[in-house]
Structure formats: C-alpha cells, structure tokens
Motif scaffolding. Structure first.
Motif, PDB file in Angstrom:
ATOM      1  N   ALA A  23      33.876  32.446  16.886  1.00  0.00           N
ATOM      2  CA  ALA A  23      33.273  32.310  15.585  1.00  0.00           C
ATOM      3  C   ALA A  23      33.197  33.227  14.624  1.00  0.00           C
ATOM      4  O   ALA A  23      32.644  34.292  15.173  1.00  0.00           O
ATOM      5  N   ALA A  24      33.510  33.315  13.575  1.00  0.00           N
ATOM      6  CA  ALA A  24      33.663  34.237  12.578  1.00  0.00           C
ATOM      7  C   ALA A  24      32.614  34.066  11.585  1.00  0.00           C
ATOM      8  O   ALA A  24      32.383  32.764  11.096  1.00  0.00           O
ATOM      9  N   SER A  25      31.972  35.008  11.267  1.00  0.00           N
ATOM     10  CA  SER A  25      30.511  34.981  10.258  1.00  0.00           C
ATOM     11  C   SER A  25      30.704  36.270   9.502  1.00  0.00           C
ATOM     12  O   SER A  25      31.052  37.091   9.703  1.00  0.00           O
ATOM     13  N   GLY A  26      29.890  35.984   8.387  1.00  0.00           N
ATOM     14  CA  GLY A  26      29.574  37.063   7.206  1.00  0.00           C
ATOM     15  C   GLY A  26      30.326  36.644   5.939  1.00  0.00           C
ATOM     16  O   GLY A  26      30.575  35.372   5.832  1.00  0.00           O
ATOM     17  N   SER A  27      30.755  37.563   5.214  1.00  0.00           N
ATOM     18  CA  SER A  27      31.188  37.454   3.884  1.00  0.00           C
ATOM     19  C   SER A  27      32.636  37.482   3.968  1.00  0.00           C
ATOM     20  O   SER A  27      33.420  38.267   4.069  1.00  0.00           O
ATOM     21  N   ILE A  28      33.062  36.132   4.138  1.00  0.00           N
ATOM     22  CA  ILE A  28      34.674  35.916   4.090  1.00  0.00           C
ATOM     23  C   ILE A  28      35.327  35.169   2.947  1.00  0.00           C
ATOM     24  O   ILE A  28      34.673  33.892   2.905  1.00  0.00           O
ATOM     25  N   PHE A  29      36.230  35.747   2.215  1.00  0.00           N
ATOM     26  CA  PHE A  29      36.738  34.980   1.164  1.00  0.00           C
ATOM     27  C   PHE A  29      37.702  33.881   1.673  1.00  0.00           C
ATOM     28  O   PHE A  29      38.046  32.738   1.048  1.00  0.00           O
ATOM     29  N   SER A  30      38.698  34.193   2.598  1.00  0.00           N
ATOM     30  CA  SER A  30      39.628  33.844   3.022  1.00  0.00           C
ATOM     31  C   SER A  30      40.228  34.074   4.517  1.00  0.00           C
ATOM     32  O   SER A  30      40.172  35.610   4.747  1.00  0.00           O
ATOM     33  N   ILE A  31      40.763  33.377   5.260  1.00  0.00           N
ATOM     34  CA  ILE A  31      41.153  33.627   6.438  1.00  0.00           C
ATOM     35  C   ILE A  31      42.682  33.343   6.431  1.00  0.00           C
ATOM     36  O   ILE A  31      42.898  32.330   6.192  1.00  0.00           O
ATOM     37  N   ASN A  32      43.736  34.446   6.618  1.00  0.00           N
ATOM     38  CA  ASN A  32      44.949  34.134   6.833  1.00  0.00           C
ATOM     39  C   ASN A  32      45.464  33.725   8.206  1.00  0.00           C
ATOM     40  O   ASN A  32      46.380  32.620   8.296  1.00  0.00           O
ATOM     41  N   ALA A  33      44.863  34.035   9.215  1.00  0.00           N
ATOM     42  CA  ALA A  33      45.188  33.890  10.577  1.00  0.00           C
ATOM     43  C   ALA A  33      44.057  34.025  11.571  1.00  0.00           C
ATOM     44  O   ALA A  33      43.333  35.091  11.246  1.00  0.00           O
ATOM     45  N   MET A  34      43.934  33.647  12.551  1.00  0.00           N
ATOM     46  CA  MET A  34      43.235  34.026  13.838  1.00  0.00           C
ATOM     47  C   MET A  34      43.836  33.887  15.002  1.00  0.00           C
ATOM     48  O   MET A  34      45.019  33.149  15.218  1.00  0.00           O
ATOM     49  N   GLY A  35      43.531  34.656  15.916  1.00  0.00           N
ATOM     50  CA  GLY A  35      44.341  34.809  17.139  1.00  0.00           C
ATOM     51  C   GLY A  35      43.364  35.284  18.221  1.00  0.00           C
ATOM     52  O   GLY A  35      42.402  35.480  18.334  1.00  0.00           O
ATOM     53  N   TRP A  36      44.195  35.322  19.461  1.00  0.00           N
ATOM     54  CA  TRP A  36      43.622  35.740  21.004  1.00  0.00           C
ATOM     55  C   TRP A  36      44.452  36.717  21.484  1.00  0.00           C
ATOM     56  O   TRP A  36      45.623  36.578  21.493  1.00  0.00           O
ATOM     57  N   TYR A  37      43.972  38.002  21.681  1.00  0.00           N
ATOM     58  CA  TYR A  37      44.556  38.997  22.520  1.00  0.00           C
ATOM     59  C   TYR A  37      44.078  39.260  23.678  1.00  0.00           C
ATOM     60  O   TYR A  37      42.915  39.026  23.920  1.00  0.00           O
ATOM     61  N   ARG A  38      44.771  39.798  24.678  1.00  0.00           N
ATOM     62  CA  ARG A  38      43.966  40.204  25.867  1.00  0.00           C
ATOM     63  C   ARG A  38      44.645  41.747  26.509  1.00  0.00           C
ATOM     64  O   ARG A  38      45.472  42.085  25.864  1.00  0.00           O
ATOM     65  N   VAL A  48      48.561  36.816  22.848  1.00  0.00           N
ATOM     66  CA  VAL A  48      48.227  35.691  23.619  1.00  0.00           C
ATOM     67  C   VAL A  48      48.696  34.566  22.596  1.00  0.00           C
ATOM     68  O   VAL A  48      49.626  33.641  22.944  1.00  0.00           O
ATOM     69  N   ALA A  49      47.878  34.283  21.641  1.00  0.00           N
ATOM     70  CA  ALA A  49      48.291  33.122  20.643  1.00  0.00           C
ATOM     71  C   ALA A  49      47.732  33.484  19.369  1.00  0.00           C
ATOM     72  O   ALA A  49      46.597  34.200  19.320  1.00  0.00           O
ATOM     73  N   THR A  50      48.355  32.788  18.245  1.00  0.00           N
ATOM     74  CA  THR A  50      47.781  32.931  16.904  1.00  0.00           C
ATOM     75  C   THR A  50      47.905  31.568  16.303  1.00  0.00           C
ATOM     76  O   THR A  50      48.696  30.824  16.527  1.00  0.00           O
ATOM     77  N   ILE A  51      47.239  31.352  15.379  1.00  0.00           N
ATOM     78  CA  ILE A  51      47.189  30.163  14.410  1.00  0.00           C
ATOM     79  C   ILE A  51      46.828  30.650  12.829  1.00  0.00           C
ATOM     80  O   ILE A  51      45.972  31.425  12.823  1.00  0.00           O
ATOM     81  N   THR A  52      47.715  30.326  12.142  1.00  0.00           N
ATOM     82  CA  THR A  52      47.618  30.449  10.541  1.00  0.00           C
ATOM     83  C   THR A  52      46.932  29.549   9.935  1.00  0.00           C
ATOM     84  O   THR A  52      46.448  28.514  10.377  1.00  0.00           O
ATOM     85  N   SER A  53      46.511  29.925   8.801  1.00  0.00           N
ATOM     86  CA  SER A  53      45.782  28.881   7.883  1.00  0.00           C
ATOM     87  C   SER A  53      46.540  27.648   7.785  1.00  0.00           C
ATOM     88  O   SER A  53      45.884  26.503   7.330  1.00  0.00           O
ATOM     89  N   ASP A  54      47.778  27.515   7.596  1.00  0.00           N
ATOM     90  CA  ASP A  54      48.701  26.406   7.530  1.00  0.00           C
ATOM     91  C   ASP A  54      49.016  25.680   8.997  1.00  0.00           C
ATOM     92  O   ASP A  54      49.964  24.954   8.896  1.00  0.00           O
ATOM     93  N   ALA A  55      48.191  26.057   9.988  1.00  0.00           N
ATOM     94  CA  ALA A  55      48.273  25.670  11.247  1.00  0.00           C
ATOM     95  C   ALA A  55      49.443  25.839  12.042  1.00  0.00           C
ATOM     96  O   ALA A  55      49.737  25.247  13.149  1.00  0.00           O
ATOM     97  N   ASN A  56      50.226  26.734  11.707  1.00  0.00           N
ATOM     98  CA  ASN A  56      51.410  27.190  12.661  1.00  0.00           C
ATOM     99  C   ASN A  56      50.804  27.997  13.577  1.00  0.00           C
ATOM    100  O   ASN A  56      49.930  28.805  13.520  1.00  0.00           O
ATOM    101  N   THR A  57      51.450  27.859  15.006  1.00  0.00           N
ATOM    102  CA  THR A  57      50.971  28.531  16.030  1.00  0.00           C
ATOM    103  C   THR A  57      52.096  29.332  16.810  1.00  0.00           C
ATOM    104  O   THR A  57      53.314  29.066  16.454  1.00  0.00           O
ATOM    105  N   ASN A  58      51.748  30.306  17.509  1.00  0.00           N
ATOM    106  CA  ASN A  58      52.390  31.125  18.289  1.00  0.00           C
ATOM    107  C   ASN A  58      51.763  31.552  19.667  1.00  0.00           C
ATOM    108  O   ASN A  58      50.775  31.693  19.473  1.00  0.00           O
ATOM    109  N   TYR A  59      52.650  31.534  20.561  1.00  0.00           N
ATOM    110  CA  TYR A  59      52.288  31.738  21.889  1.00  0.00           C
ATOM    111  C   TYR A  59      53.358  32.783  22.476  1.00  0.00           C
ATOM    112  O   TYR A  59      54.416  32.539  22.385  1.00  0.00           O
TER     113      TYR A  59
END
Length: 121
Positions: A23-38, A48-59
C-alpha cells in the motif's frame, strides 16, 4: 512523501502460495507504475513484475504463469499472487512505485522496506 508498506510474506513449502500486498500512502499526485522486485542472498535485485497506470503488465520469465500482479488504483495498492512457489523464489520482495508528488514535479522511484518470502521443505 511516499511510504510503501509490504505485507504477506512468510514461510511456505514448495508448491505453496502467498499473496503479497503493498500500500502506497502520502502525498501522491499520480502513479505511473507499481511493481515488485526481489533480492535473494548473493544475487542482484531483479524485476519480478510491474503494472502501469493503463494496466499493462510485465513479468520476469522465471515467474510467468505462476505469479500475477494486480492493482487497486483507488487504494494505491499493488498485489502479487504467487502460486507454485519454488525454493529459488526465496528472497526479500520489495514493492516500488514510479510517482509524481506534484503536478509538475519529477517522476521518482520509491521503495518499500521489503517482506521476506522463504520457500523451503
């Protein structure tokens, strides 16, 4: 500022499943992408995987067909469903986001503290 808090890690047997949340919190204007790394012991951090604001995914090839990334944009939360876990999946998993704090601010990368995933018999 942006804070990212991961949860859901733990110890599972090979073939088991876990679902990670971030969960991301704080003062956020916009998020371009979120992802997981290990990062596994003795190894470099890897995507590991990413997902963009337009729902494109990469693994990563190593997790395709086993892991699924999803996001609840309204909650600024990203999930990683991990199935058919293997010992080589053992690592500290970190979530990240590419985000703007202000309308005309820079797009910066923010990292969570990480959650441990251990896959072992």
């Amino acid at each position: 500022q942006v804070q990212l808090v991961e949860s859901g890690g733990g110890l599972v047997q090979p073939g088991g499943s876990l679902r990670l949340s971030c969960a991301a919190s704080g003062s956020i204007f916009s998020i371009n992408a979120m992802g997981w790394y290990r990062r596994a012991p003795g190894k470099e951090r890897e995507l590991v995987a990413t997902i963009t604001s337009d729902a494109n995914t990469n693994y990563a090839d190593s997790v395709k067909g086993r892991f699924t990334i999803s996001r609840d944009a309204a909650k600024n939360t990203v999930y990683l469903q991990m199935n058919s876990l293997k010992p080589e999946d053992t690592a500290v998993y970190h979530c990240n986001t590419r985000a703007r704090l202000r309308r005309f601010g820079q797009v910066d990368t923010y990292w969570g503290q990480g959650t441990q995933v251990t896959v072992s018999s």
